[in-house]
Scaffold this active site. Structure first.
Site, PDB file in Angstrom:
ATOM      1  N   GLY A  79      50.699 -19.901  31.680  1.00 50.91           N
ATOM      2  CA  GLY A  79      49.613 -19.981  30.720  1.00 50.91           C
ATOM      3  C   GLY A  79      49.866 -20.852  29.506  1.00 50.91           C
ATOM      4  N   ILE A 127      52.963 -24.428  44.149  1.00 47.53           N
ATOM      5  CA  ILE A 127      54.413 -24.248  44.151  1.00 47.53           C
ATOM      6  C   ILE A 127      54.720 -22.749  44.144  1.00 47.53           C
ATOM      7  CG2 ILE A 127      56.592 -24.747  42.982  1.00 47.53           C
ATOM      8  CD1 ILE A 127      55.221 -27.266  43.846  1.00 47.53           C
ATOM      9  N   TYR A 174      52.806 -31.799  27.848  1.00 46.15           N
ATOM     10  CA  TYR A 174      52.031 -31.627  26.618  1.00 46.15           C
ATOM     11  C   TYR A 174      50.590 -32.051  26.919  1.00 46.15           C
ATOM     12  CZ  TYR A 174      56.523 -31.351  24.081  1.00 46.15           C
ATOM     13  OH  TYR A 174      57.770 -31.009  23.639  1.00 46.15           O
TER      14      TYR A 174
END
Length: 543
Positions: A119, A247, A486
Protein backbone atom coordinates in the site's frame (compact mmCIF):
# COMPACT_ATOMS: atom_id res chain seq x y z
CA UNK A 1 -21.32 -27.27 -12.06
CA UNK A 2 -25.00 -26.37 -11.78
CA UNK A 3 -25.04 -27.19 -8.08
CA UNK A 4 -22.06 -24.87 -7.47
CA UNK A 5 -23.86 -22.08 -9.34
CA UNK A 6 -27.00 -22.51 -7.22
CA UNK A 7 -24.96 -22.62 -4.01
CA UNK A 8 -23.04 -19.49 -5.01
CA UNK A 9 -26.31 -17.64 -5.67
CA UNK A 10 -27.78 -18.71 -2.35
CA UNK A 11 -24.66 -17.63 -0.46
CA UNK A 12 -24.73 -14.26 -2.20
CA UNK A 13 -28.39 -13.71 -1.23
CA UNK A 14 -27.65 -14.82 2.35
CA UNK A 15 -24.73 -12.39 2.64
CA UNK A 16 -26.81 -9.53 1.30
CA UNK A 17 -29.56 -10.16 3.86
CA UNK A 18 -27.08 -10.71 6.69
CA UNK A 19 -25.38 -7.35 6.16
CA UNK A 20 -28.25 -5.28 4.78
CA UNK A 21 -28.62 -3.10 7.88
CA UNK A 22 -24.98 -2.10 7.97
CA UNK A 23 -24.46 -1.34 4.29
CA UNK A 24 -24.29 2.38 3.60
CA UNK A 25 -24.22 2.06 -0.18
CA UNK A 26 -27.35 3.08 -2.07
CA UNK A 27 -27.46 0.33 -4.68
CA UNK A 28 -26.24 -3.14 -5.51
CA UNK A 29 -25.41 -2.61 -9.19
CA UNK A 30 -22.34 -4.81 -8.85
CA UNK A 31 -24.13 -7.76 -7.28
CA UNK A 32 -23.78 -9.67 -10.53
CA UNK A 33 -20.02 -9.12 -10.38
CA UNK A 34 -19.87 -10.67 -6.93
CA UNK A 35 -22.03 -13.63 -7.87
CA UNK A 36 -20.16 -14.27 -11.12
CA UNK A 37 -16.75 -13.94 -9.46
CA UNK A 38 -17.77 -16.21 -6.58
CA UNK A 39 -18.98 -18.87 -9.00
CA UNK A 40 -15.91 -18.58 -11.26
CA UNK A 41 -13.43 -18.76 -8.39
CA UNK A 42 -15.26 -21.74 -6.89
CA UNK A 43 -15.24 -23.60 -10.17
CA UNK A 44 -11.62 -22.72 -10.94
CA UNK A 45 -10.29 -23.78 -7.54
CA UNK A 46 -12.75 -26.65 -6.91
CA UNK A 47 -13.45 -25.07 -3.51
CA UNK A 48 -16.90 -24.68 -1.96
CA UNK A 49 -18.49 -21.26 -2.57
CA UNK A 50 -18.73 -20.69 1.19
CA UNK A 51 -14.95 -21.10 1.46
CA UNK A 52 -14.36 -18.75 -1.46
CA UNK A 53 -16.78 -16.15 -0.07
CA UNK A 54 -14.47 -15.73 2.92
CA UNK A 55 -11.78 -14.20 0.68
CA UNK A 56 -14.17 -11.81 -1.10
CA UNK A 57 -15.05 -8.41 0.33
CA UNK A 58 -17.59 -6.07 -1.23
CA UNK A 59 -19.33 -2.93 0.11
CA UNK A 60 -22.73 -4.24 -0.89
CA UNK A 61 -22.20 -7.61 0.83
CA UNK A 62 -19.93 -7.32 3.87
CA UNK A 63 -19.27 -3.63 4.30
CA UNK A 64 -17.40 -3.87 7.61
CA UNK A 65 -14.74 -6.29 6.35
CA UNK A 66 -14.51 -4.48 3.01
CA UNK A 67 -13.80 -1.14 4.67
CA UNK A 68 -11.33 -2.64 7.14
CA UNK A 69 -9.37 -4.46 4.43
CA UNK A 70 -9.35 -1.49 2.05
CA UNK A 71 -8.23 1.07 4.64
CA UNK A 72 -5.71 -1.15 6.43
CA UNK A 73 -2.99 -0.59 3.83
CA UNK A 74 -3.81 2.88 2.55
CA UNK A 75 -0.66 4.84 3.38
CA UNK A 76 -1.72 8.16 1.85
CA UNK A 77 -4.84 9.85 3.24
CA UNK A 78 -5.36 11.67 -0.04
CA UNK A 79 -6.80 8.40 -1.32
CA UNK A 80 -8.96 7.53 1.67
CA UNK A 81 -11.94 9.82 1.17
CA UNK A 82 -15.61 9.29 0.38
CA UNK A 83 -15.01 10.33 -3.24
CA UNK A 84 -11.92 8.17 -3.85
CA UNK A 85 -12.65 5.55 -6.56
CA UNK A 86 -12.80 2.18 -4.82
CA UNK A 87 -12.66 -1.45 -5.95
CA UNK A 88 -15.92 -3.24 -6.64
CA UNK A 89 -14.59 -6.32 -4.86
CA UNK A 90 -11.42 -7.01 -2.88
CA UNK A 91 -9.94 -10.49 -3.22
CA UNK A 92 -7.69 -11.61 -0.35
CA UNK A 93 -6.17 -14.92 -1.48
CA UNK A 94 -4.64 -17.36 0.97
CA UNK A 95 -3.10 -19.77 -1.54
CA UNK A 96 -1.54 -19.65 -4.99
CA UNK A 97 -4.55 -21.29 -6.64
CA UNK A 98 -6.69 -18.36 -5.47
CA UNK A 99 -4.35 -15.93 -7.24
CA UNK A 100 -4.38 -17.95 -10.45
CA UNK A 101 -8.17 -18.07 -10.39
CA UNK A 102 -8.43 -14.37 -9.57
CA UNK A 103 -6.44 -13.57 -12.71
CA UNK A 104 -8.35 -15.85 -15.07
CA UNK A 105 -11.75 -14.99 -13.60
CA UNK A 106 -11.15 -11.23 -13.67
CA UNK A 107 -10.05 -11.57 -17.26
CA UNK A 108 -13.09 -13.64 -18.26
CA UNK A 109 -15.43 -11.17 -16.52
CA UNK A 110 -13.76 -8.22 -18.28
CA UNK A 111 -12.66 -6.48 -15.10
CA UNK A 112 -9.41 -4.62 -14.45
CA UNK A 113 -7.40 -6.24 -11.64
CA UNK A 114 -5.26 -3.99 -9.43
CA UNK A 115 -2.60 -5.63 -7.22
CA UNK A 116 -1.60 -4.42 -3.75
CA UNK A 117 1.15 -5.76 -1.49
CA UNK A 118 1.99 -3.05 1.07
CA UNK A 119 0.00 0.00 0.00
CA UNK A 120 2.96 2.40 -0.16
CA UNK A 121 2.28 3.34 -3.77
CA UNK A 122 2.64 7.11 -3.32
CA UNK A 123 -0.14 8.02 -5.75
CA UNK A 124 -2.39 5.13 -4.72
CA UNK A 125 -2.28 3.35 -8.07
CA UNK A 126 -2.46 -0.12 -6.52
CA UNK A 127 -5.90 0.52 -5.03
CA UNK A 128 -7.67 3.25 -7.04
CA UNK A 129 -8.84 3.53 -10.65
CA UNK A 130 -11.17 5.62 -12.77
CA UNK A 131 -12.78 2.48 -14.21
CA UNK A 132 -14.57 -0.32 -12.29
CA UNK A 133 -12.01 -2.80 -10.98
CA UNK A 134 -11.26 -5.68 -8.64
CA UNK A 135 -8.35 -5.43 -6.22
CA UNK A 136 -6.12 -8.38 -5.37
CA UNK A 137 -4.71 -7.74 -1.88
CA UNK A 138 -1.77 -9.99 -1.05
CA UNK A 139 -1.51 -9.26 2.68
CA UNK A 140 -2.03 -12.96 3.50
CA UNK A 141 1.07 -13.87 1.47
CA UNK A 142 3.55 -13.18 4.27
CA UNK A 143 5.67 -16.34 4.50
CA UNK A 144 9.44 -15.83 4.91
CA UNK A 145 11.84 -18.79 4.79
CA UNK A 146 15.44 -17.88 5.63
CA UNK A 147 18.24 -20.37 4.92
CA UNK A 148 21.49 -19.12 6.42
CA UNK A 149 23.41 -22.15 5.14
CA UNK A 150 22.85 -20.97 1.54
CA UNK A 151 22.55 -17.28 2.52
CA UNK A 152 19.18 -17.03 0.76
CA UNK A 153 15.55 -16.43 1.64
CA UNK A 154 12.18 -16.95 -0.02
CA UNK A 155 9.85 -14.09 0.86
CA UNK A 156 6.26 -13.66 -0.26
CA UNK A 157 5.00 -10.41 -1.77
CA UNK A 158 2.65 -9.48 1.07
CA UNK A 159 5.40 -9.54 3.70
CA UNK A 160 6.72 -6.19 4.93
CA UNK A 161 10.38 -5.23 4.80
CA UNK A 162 10.48 -5.05 8.58
CA UNK A 163 9.28 -8.65 8.80
CA UNK A 164 11.99 -9.74 6.36
CA UNK A 165 14.73 -7.99 8.35
CA UNK A 166 13.46 -9.48 11.62
CA UNK A 167 13.30 -13.04 10.25
CA UNK A 168 16.85 -12.74 8.91
CA UNK A 169 18.05 -11.45 12.30
CA UNK A 170 16.36 -14.39 14.04
CA UNK A 171 18.71 -16.71 12.14
CA UNK A 172 21.85 -14.54 12.03
CA UNK A 173 22.99 -11.17 13.33
CA UNK A 174 25.68 -11.05 10.63
CA UNK A 175 23.34 -11.07 7.65
CA UNK A 176 20.97 -8.49 6.21
CA UNK A 177 19.29 -7.46 2.97
CA UNK A 178 19.67 -4.22 0.95
CA UNK A 179 16.19 -2.69 0.88
CA UNK A 180 14.23 0.28 2.21
CA UNK A 181 14.41 1.95 5.61
CA UNK A 182 10.61 2.02 6.08
CA UNK A 183 9.63 -1.32 7.65
CA UNK A 184 5.97 -1.23 6.56
CA UNK A 185 6.73 -1.20 2.83
CA UNK A 186 5.51 -4.35 1.07
CA UNK A 187 8.09 -6.66 -0.46
CA UNK A 188 6.21 -7.21 -3.73
CA UNK A 189 6.05 -3.60 -4.88
CA UNK A 190 9.38 -2.57 -3.40
CA UNK A 191 11.45 -5.28 -5.06
CA UNK A 192 9.64 -5.34 -8.40
CA UNK A 193 10.13 -1.57 -8.69
CA UNK A 194 13.85 -1.57 -7.92
CA UNK A 195 14.18 -1.27 -4.15
CA UNK A 196 16.93 0.64 -2.36
CA UNK A 197 18.04 1.53 1.15
CA UNK A 198 21.09 2.50 3.17
CA UNK A 199 23.10 -0.51 1.98
CA UNK A 200 22.87 0.79 -1.58
CA UNK A 201 26.47 1.97 -1.94
CA UNK A 202 27.85 -1.29 -0.58
CA UNK A 203 25.50 -3.78 -2.22
CA UNK A 204 23.41 -1.99 -4.84
CA UNK A 205 19.65 -2.29 -5.24
CA UNK A 206 17.31 -4.96 -3.90
CA UNK A 207 16.80 -6.26 -7.44
CA UNK A 208 20.52 -6.97 -7.75
CA UNK A 209 20.00 -9.75 -5.21
CA UNK A 210 16.93 -11.51 -6.60
CA UNK A 211 17.85 -14.99 -7.81
CA UNK A 212 14.42 -16.56 -8.40
CA UNK A 213 10.73 -15.69 -8.29
CA UNK A 214 7.25 -17.15 -8.52
CA UNK A 215 4.72 -15.30 -10.65
CA UNK A 216 1.18 -15.90 -11.91
CA UNK A 217 0.99 -15.00 -15.60
CA UNK A 218 -2.00 -13.88 -17.64
CA UNK A 219 -3.00 -17.50 -18.26
CA UNK A 220 -3.07 -18.22 -14.55
CA UNK A 221 0.06 -20.34 -14.64
CA UNK A 222 2.47 -20.28 -11.70
CA UNK A 223 5.97 -19.82 -13.12
CA UNK A 224 9.43 -19.76 -11.58
CA UNK A 225 12.61 -18.37 -13.11
CA UNK A 226 13.24 -21.43 -15.24
CA UNK A 227 9.71 -21.70 -16.62
CA UNK A 228 9.16 -17.95 -17.12
CA UNK A 229 12.44 -17.46 -19.00
CA UNK A 230 15.20 -14.91 -18.56
CA UNK A 231 13.45 -12.05 -20.39
CA UNK A 232 10.47 -12.02 -18.03
CA UNK A 233 12.72 -12.63 -15.03
CA UNK A 234 14.76 -9.59 -16.08
CA UNK A 235 11.62 -7.47 -16.50
CA UNK A 236 10.13 -8.09 -13.05
CA UNK A 237 13.37 -7.03 -11.33
CA UNK A 238 12.77 -3.30 -11.62
CA UNK A 239 10.16 -3.03 -14.37
CA UNK A 240 7.21 -3.23 -11.99
CA UNK A 241 5.55 -6.60 -11.39
CA UNK A 242 2.08 -5.18 -12.02
CA UNK A 243 2.77 -4.95 -15.76
CA UNK A 244 3.59 -8.60 -16.30
CA UNK A 245 1.73 -10.73 -13.76
CA UNK A 246 1.21 -11.20 -10.04
CA UNK A 247 4.45 -11.65 -8.13
CA UNK A 248 3.88 -14.32 -5.49
CA UNK A 249 7.35 -14.43 -3.98
CA UNK A 250 11.01 -13.70 -4.53
CA UNK A 251 14.08 -15.72 -3.66
CA UNK A 252 16.77 -13.29 -2.56
CA UNK A 253 20.47 -13.56 -1.79
CA UNK A 254 21.33 -12.22 1.65
CA UNK A 255 24.31 -9.97 2.27
CA UNK A 256 26.80 -9.95 5.12
CA UNK A 257 26.89 -7.16 7.67
CA UNK A 258 29.49 -6.56 10.40
CA UNK A 259 28.85 -7.08 14.09
CA UNK A 260 29.12 -3.31 14.60
CA UNK A 261 27.67 -0.52 12.49
CA UNK A 262 27.70 3.19 13.29
CA UNK A 263 25.00 5.80 12.80
CA UNK A 264 24.90 9.53 13.29
CA UNK A 265 22.71 12.56 12.63
CA UNK A 266 24.37 15.97 12.40
CA UNK A 267 22.25 19.04 11.74
CA UNK A 268 23.26 22.43 10.37
CA UNK A 269 21.01 25.48 10.24
CA UNK A 270 21.21 28.49 7.96
CA UNK A 271 19.78 30.90 10.57
CA UNK A 272 22.57 29.97 12.98
CA UNK A 273 25.22 30.51 10.29
CA UNK A 274 26.37 26.88 10.47
CA UNK A 275 27.86 26.80 6.95
CA UNK A 276 24.90 24.94 5.41
CA UNK A 277 25.79 25.98 1.86
CA UNK A 278 29.45 25.02 2.20
CA UNK A 279 28.60 21.63 3.74
CA UNK A 280 25.97 20.68 1.15
CA UNK A 281 28.19 21.91 -1.69
CA UNK A 282 31.05 19.74 -0.47
CA UNK A 283 28.70 16.78 0.01
CA UNK A 284 27.64 17.03 -3.63
CA UNK A 285 31.30 16.82 -4.65
CA UNK A 286 32.17 13.75 -2.59
CA UNK A 287 28.93 11.84 -1.76
CA UNK A 288 29.33 9.29 -4.57
CA UNK A 289 33.08 8.91 -3.95
CA UNK A 290 33.12 8.16 -0.22
CA UNK A 291 34.02 4.77 1.24
CA UNK A 292 31.56 2.18 -0.08
CA UNK A 293 30.69 1.18 3.49
CA UNK A 294 29.26 4.65 4.14
CA UNK A 295 25.78 5.84 3.20
CA UNK A 296 25.44 9.54 4.03
CA UNK A 297 22.00 10.97 3.30
CA UNK A 298 21.14 14.69 3.40
CA UNK A 299 17.70 15.88 4.40
CA UNK A 300 16.97 19.50 3.41
CA UNK A 301 13.97 21.13 5.07
CA UNK A 302 12.42 24.60 5.40
CA UNK A 303 11.84 25.06 9.15
CA UNK A 304 10.98 27.82 11.61
CA UNK A 305 13.86 30.17 12.40
CA UNK A 306 15.30 30.26 15.90
CA UNK A 307 16.52 33.80 15.33
CA UNK A 308 13.65 35.70 13.69
CA UNK A 309 10.17 34.94 14.96
CA UNK A 310 7.79 33.89 12.20
CA UNK A 311 10.56 33.51 9.61
CA UNK A 312 11.66 30.33 7.83
CA UNK A 313 15.16 29.00 7.34
CA UNK A 314 16.89 25.91 5.97
CA UNK A 315 18.01 22.94 8.05
CA UNK A 316 20.37 20.34 6.57
CA UNK A 317 20.43 17.00 8.39
CA UNK A 318 23.30 14.63 7.56
CA UNK A 319 22.19 11.09 8.44
CA UNK A 320 24.62 8.19 8.11
CA UNK A 321 24.89 4.41 8.22
CA UNK A 322 28.45 3.07 8.27
CA UNK A 323 29.35 -0.61 8.15
CA UNK A 324 32.10 -0.38 10.74
CA UNK A 325 33.07 1.27 14.02
CA UNK A 326 32.96 4.92 14.99
CA UNK A 327 36.72 5.48 15.03
CA UNK A 328 37.17 4.47 11.41
CA UNK A 329 34.12 6.52 10.37
CA UNK A 330 35.41 9.68 12.05
CA UNK A 331 38.77 9.12 10.41
CA UNK A 332 37.18 8.83 6.95
CA UNK A 333 35.13 12.01 7.30
CA UNK A 334 37.96 13.98 8.91
CA UNK A 335 39.85 13.36 5.69
CA UNK A 336 37.10 13.55 3.06
CA UNK A 337 34.49 15.83 4.62
CA UNK A 338 35.99 18.08 7.32
CA UNK A 339 33.26 20.66 6.69
CA UNK A 340 30.84 18.38 8.52
CA UNK A 341 32.85 18.61 11.73
CA UNK A 342 32.00 15.06 12.81
CA UNK A 343 33.24 13.88 16.21
CA UNK A 344 33.01 10.51 17.90
CA UNK A 345 30.48 12.02 20.29
CA UNK A 346 28.09 12.39 17.34
CA UNK A 347 28.31 8.65 16.61
CA UNK A 348 26.49 5.66 18.06
CA UNK A 349 27.65 2.09 17.55
CA UNK A 350 25.07 -0.72 17.39
CA UNK A 351 24.18 -3.94 15.62
CA UNK A 352 22.79 -3.85 12.09
CA UNK A 353 19.28 -4.84 13.21
CA UNK A 354 19.34 -2.08 15.84
CA UNK A 355 20.25 0.38 13.10
CA UNK A 356 17.22 -0.79 11.08
CA UNK A 357 14.96 0.13 14.01
CA UNK A 358 16.79 3.44 14.46
CA UNK A 359 16.31 4.47 10.83
CA UNK A 360 12.63 3.57 11.05
CA UNK A 361 11.92 5.70 14.12
CA UNK A 362 14.89 8.08 14.52
CA UNK A 363 14.96 6.90 18.12
CA UNK A 364 17.63 4.93 19.94
CA UNK A 365 16.57 1.89 21.94
CA UNK A 366 13.51 1.07 19.84
CA UNK A 367 12.65 -2.61 20.42
CA UNK A 368 13.51 -4.85 17.49
CA UNK A 369 9.98 -6.28 17.67
CA UNK A 370 8.65 -3.02 16.26
CA UNK A 371 9.75 -4.32 12.88
CA UNK A 372 6.83 -6.76 13.04
CA UNK A 373 4.30 -3.94 13.46
CA UNK A 374 2.50 -3.66 10.14
CA UNK A 375 0.98 -0.31 11.16
CA UNK A 376 4.05 1.39 12.56
CA UNK A 377 3.14 4.70 14.15
CA UNK A 378 -0.56 4.29 13.43
CA UNK A 379 -0.88 7.80 11.90
CA UNK A 380 -1.28 8.19 8.14
CA UNK A 381 -0.66 11.62 6.60
CA UNK A 382 -1.68 13.29 3.39
CA UNK A 383 1.37 13.36 1.15
CA UNK A 384 2.93 13.89 -2.26
CA UNK A 385 6.31 12.69 -3.55
CA UNK A 386 8.43 13.27 -6.67
CA UNK A 387 11.93 12.22 -7.78
CA UNK A 388 15.00 13.42 -9.68
CA UNK A 389 18.69 12.64 -10.15
CA UNK A 390 21.65 15.03 -9.78
CA UNK A 391 24.61 14.32 -12.06
CA UNK A 392 26.74 17.43 -11.59
CA UNK A 393 27.31 19.35 -8.34
CA UNK A 394 25.18 22.44 -7.78
CA UNK A 395 27.21 25.62 -7.35
CA UNK A 396 27.13 27.60 -4.09
CA UNK A 397 25.14 30.33 -5.81
CA UNK A 398 22.77 27.69 -7.10
CA UNK A 399 22.29 26.32 -3.59
CA UNK A 400 21.64 29.79 -2.20
CA UNK A 401 18.91 30.26 -4.80
CA UNK A 402 17.51 26.86 -3.87
CA UNK A 403 17.33 27.84 -0.21
CA UNK A 404 15.37 30.97 -1.10
CA UNK A 405 12.97 28.95 -3.25
CA UNK A 406 12.42 26.38 -0.50
CA UNK A 407 11.77 29.13 2.07
CA UNK A 408 9.30 30.75 -0.32
CA UNK A 409 7.70 27.33 -0.86
CA UNK A 410 7.56 26.85 2.95
CA UNK A 411 6.77 23.12 3.16
CA UNK A 412 8.46 20.86 0.58
CA UNK A 413 11.65 19.10 1.67
CA UNK A 414 14.33 17.28 -0.30
CA UNK A 415 15.99 13.97 0.58
CA UNK A 416 19.34 13.47 -1.18
CA UNK A 417 20.37 9.80 -1.34
CA UNK A 418 23.99 9.22 -2.41
CA UNK A 419 24.95 6.91 -5.26
CA UNK A 420 28.39 5.69 -6.32
CA UNK A 421 30.03 2.60 -4.84
CA UNK A 422 28.44 -0.63 -6.03
CA UNK A 423 25.82 1.34 -7.97
CA UNK A 424 28.53 2.59 -10.33
CA UNK A 425 29.77 -0.94 -10.99
CA UNK A 426 26.52 -2.42 -12.34
CA UNK A 427 25.55 -1.74 -15.94
CA UNK A 428 22.46 0.30 -16.80
CA UNK A 429 20.88 -2.63 -18.64
CA UNK A 430 21.57 -5.34 -16.05
CA UNK A 431 18.09 -4.68 -14.63
CA UNK A 432 15.32 -2.39 -15.90
CA UNK A 433 16.33 0.32 -13.37
CA UNK A 434 19.03 2.15 -15.37
CA UNK A 435 20.00 5.04 -13.08
CA UNK A 436 23.40 3.83 -11.89
CA UNK A 437 26.83 5.22 -12.83
CA UNK A 438 27.00 8.94 -13.47
CA UNK A 439 24.54 9.93 -10.77
CA UNK A 440 25.71 11.74 -7.64
CA UNK A 441 22.42 11.20 -5.86
CA UNK A 442 18.71 10.63 -6.16
CA UNK A 443 16.30 13.28 -4.90
CA UNK A 444 13.03 12.54 -3.21
CA UNK A 445 10.75 15.58 -3.03
CA UNK A 446 8.55 15.27 0.04
CA UNK A 447 5.60 17.15 1.47
CA UNK A 448 3.21 15.96 4.20
CA UNK A 449 0.19 17.56 5.83
CA UNK A 450 -2.32 16.40 8.41
CA UNK A 451 -5.39 18.59 7.87
CA UNK A 452 -8.20 17.36 5.66
CA UNK A 453 -8.40 20.61 3.72
CA UNK A 454 -8.78 20.92 -0.05
CA UNK A 455 -7.16 24.35 0.11
CA UNK A 456 -4.12 23.03 2.00
CA UNK A 457 -3.85 20.07 -0.37
CA UNK A 458 -3.92 22.35 -3.41
CA UNK A 459 -1.26 24.62 -1.89
CA UNK A 460 1.07 21.72 -1.07
CA UNK A 461 0.63 20.02 -4.45
CA UNK A 462 1.29 23.33 -6.23
CA UNK A 463 4.30 23.95 -4.00
CA UNK A 464 6.01 20.64 -4.69
CA UNK A 465 5.37 21.05 -8.41
CA UNK A 466 6.88 24.54 -8.37
CA UNK A 467 10.01 23.31 -6.60
CA UNK A 468 10.30 20.43 -9.08
CA UNK A 469 10.09 22.95 -11.94
CA UNK A 470 12.71 25.17 -10.29
CA UNK A 471 15.09 22.19 -9.99
CA UNK A 472 15.06 21.57 -13.76
CA UNK A 473 18.32 23.54 -14.09
CA UNK A 474 20.16 21.28 -11.62
CA UNK A 475 19.05 17.72 -12.50
CA UNK A 476 19.49 15.07 -15.19
CA UNK A 477 18.28 15.84 -18.70
CA UNK A 478 17.35 14.12 -21.98
CA UNK A 479 15.53 12.44 -20.40
CA UNK A 480 14.99 13.89 -16.96
CA UNK A 481 15.26 10.74 -14.86
CA UNK A 482 12.71 9.47 -12.34
CA UNK A 483 12.49 6.52 -9.95
CA UNK A 484 9.63 4.06 -10.52
CA UNK A 485 9.03 3.35 -6.84
CA UNK A 486 8.32 7.04 -6.28
CA UNK A 487 5.15 6.86 -8.38
CA UNK A 488 4.24 10.31 -9.68
CA UNK A 489 1.27 10.84 -11.98
CA UNK A 490 2.51 14.36 -12.78
CA UNK A 491 5.11 13.02 -15.21
CA UNK A 492 2.55 11.15 -17.28
CA UNK A 493 -0.07 8.41 -17.14
CA UNK A 494 -1.37 5.78 -19.53
CA UNK A 495 -5.10 5.90 -20.35
CA UNK A 496 -4.77 2.63 -22.33
CA UNK A 497 -6.48 4.00 -25.40
CA UNK A 498 -5.29 4.42 -28.96
CA UNK A 499 -2.26 6.42 -27.75
CA UNK A 500 -1.21 3.97 -25.05
CA UNK A 501 2.35 3.52 -26.31
CA UNK A 502 2.95 7.23 -26.84
CA UNK A 503 1.55 8.12 -23.41
CA UNK A 504 3.60 5.50 -21.59
CA UNK A 505 6.79 6.42 -23.43
CA UNK A 506 6.66 9.85 -21.75
CA UNK A 507 7.15 8.39 -18.26
CA UNK A 508 8.75 5.16 -19.48
CA UNK A 509 11.88 6.90 -20.77
CA UNK A 510 12.23 8.75 -17.47
CA UNK A 511 11.97 5.55 -15.43
CA UNK A 512 13.80 3.11 -17.69
CA UNK A 513 15.66 5.10 -20.37
CA UNK A 514 16.75 2.68 -23.14
CA UNK A 515 15.48 -0.30 -21.15
CA UNK A 516 11.94 0.82 -21.97
CA UNK A 517 12.21 -0.79 -25.42
CA UNK A 518 13.10 -4.22 -24.03
CA UNK A 519 10.34 -3.98 -21.41
CA UNK A 520 7.77 -3.26 -24.13
CA UNK A 521 8.91 -6.32 -26.09
CA UNK A 522 8.65 -8.53 -23.01
CA UNK A 523 5.21 -7.13 -22.20
CA UNK A 524 3.99 -7.76 -25.74
CA UNK A 525 5.23 -11.35 -25.60
CA UNK A 526 3.81 -12.33 -22.20
CA UNK A 527 0.63 -10.20 -22.01
CA UNK A 528 -0.30 -9.23 -25.58
CA UNK A 529 -3.85 -8.16 -24.64
CA UNK A 530 -2.57 -5.85 -21.87
CA UNK A 531 -4.60 -7.41 -19.06
CA UNK A 532 -2.08 -6.40 -16.38
CA UNK A 533 -2.19 -2.65 -16.51
CA UNK A 534 -2.28 0.49 -14.43
CA UNK A 535 -1.66 4.18 -14.96
CA UNK A 536 2.12 3.62 -14.96
CA UNK A 537 2.39 0.19 -16.56
CA UNK A 538 4.41 -0.98 -19.53
CA UNK A 539 2.43 -0.93 -22.81
CA UNK A 540 2.37 -3.46 -25.61
CA UNK A 541 3.84 -2.60 -29.00
CA UNK A 542 1.44 -0.65 -31.22
CA UNK A 543 -0.45 -2.86 -33.67
Amino acid sequence: MANRSVIASLIFVFLILQHLCSVSYADYDHGDDFNSLLECLSNSTAEHPKTISSILHAPFVNNASYTQVLRSLIRNRRFNTSTTPKPIIIITPTRESHVSAAVTCSKSLGRLLKIRSGGHDYDGLSYISDVPFFMLDLFNFRSIDVDIATETAWVQSGAMLGELYYRIWEKSDLHGFPAGVCPTVGVGGHLSGGGYGNLLRKYGLSVDHIIDARIVDVQGRVLDRESMGEDLFWAIRGGGGGSFGVILSFKVRLVRVPATVTVFRVEKRRDLEENVTEAVHKWLQIADKLDNNLFLRVLLQPVSSRVIKGARTIRASFIAEYLGDADSLVSILDKDFPELGLTKANCTEMSWIESVSYWATNDFGTPTEMLLDRNLGGTVNFLKRKSDFIQTPISKDGLESLWEKMIENRETGLVLNPYGGRMSEIGASETPMPHRAGNICKIQYSVNWSNESKEEEAQNIEGIRELYKFMTQFVSKSPRGAFLNYRDVDIGINHHGDNSYEESEVYGRKYYMDNFDRLVKVKTAVDPDNFFRNEKSIPTLPS
